[in-house]
Design a protein around this motif. Structure first.
Motif, short mmCIF file in Angstrom:
data_model
loop_
_atom_site.label_atom_id
_atom_site.label_comp_id
_atom_site.label_asym_id
_atom_site.label_seq_id
_atom_site.Cartn_x
_atom_site.Cartn_y
_atom_site.Cartn_z
N TYR A 117 30.64 -102.59 29.80
CA TYR A 117 31.05 -101.83 28.62
C TYR A 117 30.08 -100.69 28.34
O TYR A 117 30.49 -99.57 28.04
CB TYR A 117 31.14 -102.76 27.41
CG TYR A 117 31.51 -102.05 26.13
CD1 TYR A 117 32.82 -101.64 25.91
CD2 TYR A 117 30.56 -101.77 25.15
CE1 TYR A 117 33.18 -100.98 24.74
CE2 TYR A 117 30.90 -101.12 23.99
CZ TYR A 117 32.21 -100.72 23.79
OH TYR A 117 32.54 -100.07 22.64
N ASP A 118 28.76 -100.96 28.45
CA ASP A 118 27.76 -99.93 28.23
C ASP A 118 27.92 -98.81 29.25
O ASP A 118 27.78 -97.63 28.92
CB ASP A 118 26.35 -100.50 28.31
CG ASP A 118 26.04 -101.42 27.14
OD1 ASP A 118 26.69 -101.27 26.09
OD2 ASP A 118 25.15 -102.28 27.28
N LYS A 119 28.19 -99.17 30.50
CA LYS A 119 28.35 -98.15 31.54
C LYS A 119 29.58 -97.29 31.28
O LYS A 119 29.55 -96.07 31.47
CB LYS A 119 28.45 -98.81 32.91
CG LYS A 119 27.15 -99.45 33.36
CD LYS A 119 27.29 -100.12 34.70
CE LYS A 119 25.99 -100.81 35.11
NZ LYS A 119 26.12 -101.54 36.36
N GLU A 138 28.79 -94.91 28.45
CA GLU A 138 27.90 -93.85 28.89
C GLU A 138 28.65 -92.81 29.72
O GLU A 138 28.48 -91.61 29.53
CB GLU A 138 26.76 -94.44 29.72
CG GLU A 138 25.73 -93.41 30.12
CD GLU A 138 24.59 -94.00 30.93
OE1 GLU A 138 23.71 -93.24 31.32
OE2 GLU A 138 24.60 -95.23 31.18
N PRO A 145 22.36 -104.09 31.05
CA PRO A 145 23.52 -103.31 30.60
C PRO A 145 24.80 -103.81 31.28
O PRO A 145 24.85 -103.95 32.50
CB PRO A 145 23.19 -101.89 31.03
CG PRO A 145 22.13 -102.03 32.07
CD PRO A 145 21.40 -103.30 31.79
#
Length: 56
Positions: free
Chosen positions: A25-27, A30, A22
């Motif tokens: 950007y994913d973090k 989220e 991950p």
């Protein structure tokens, strides 16, 4: 007695592509998602609490 058939299980060939880690950007997405959820819950709770004090 019937003989049980033995099923041979072959190992999957290891894929050359490593598992995608991950990225930042994913973090960020989220964290933004959980912020929106938490803010919405807090807003609902405060609306219920202040509504009760106004009409009490």
């Amino acid at each position: 007695m019937e003989q049980l058939k033995v099923i041979q299980i072959r190992k999957r060939k290891q894929t050359k592509e490593p598992v995608r880690q991950p990225d930042t950007y994913d973090k960020i997405v989220e964290r933004a998602f959980w912020f929106v959820i938490g803010f919405s819950v807090a807003l609902i709770i405060s609306c219920v609490a202040f509504g009760q004090t106004l009409y009490a």
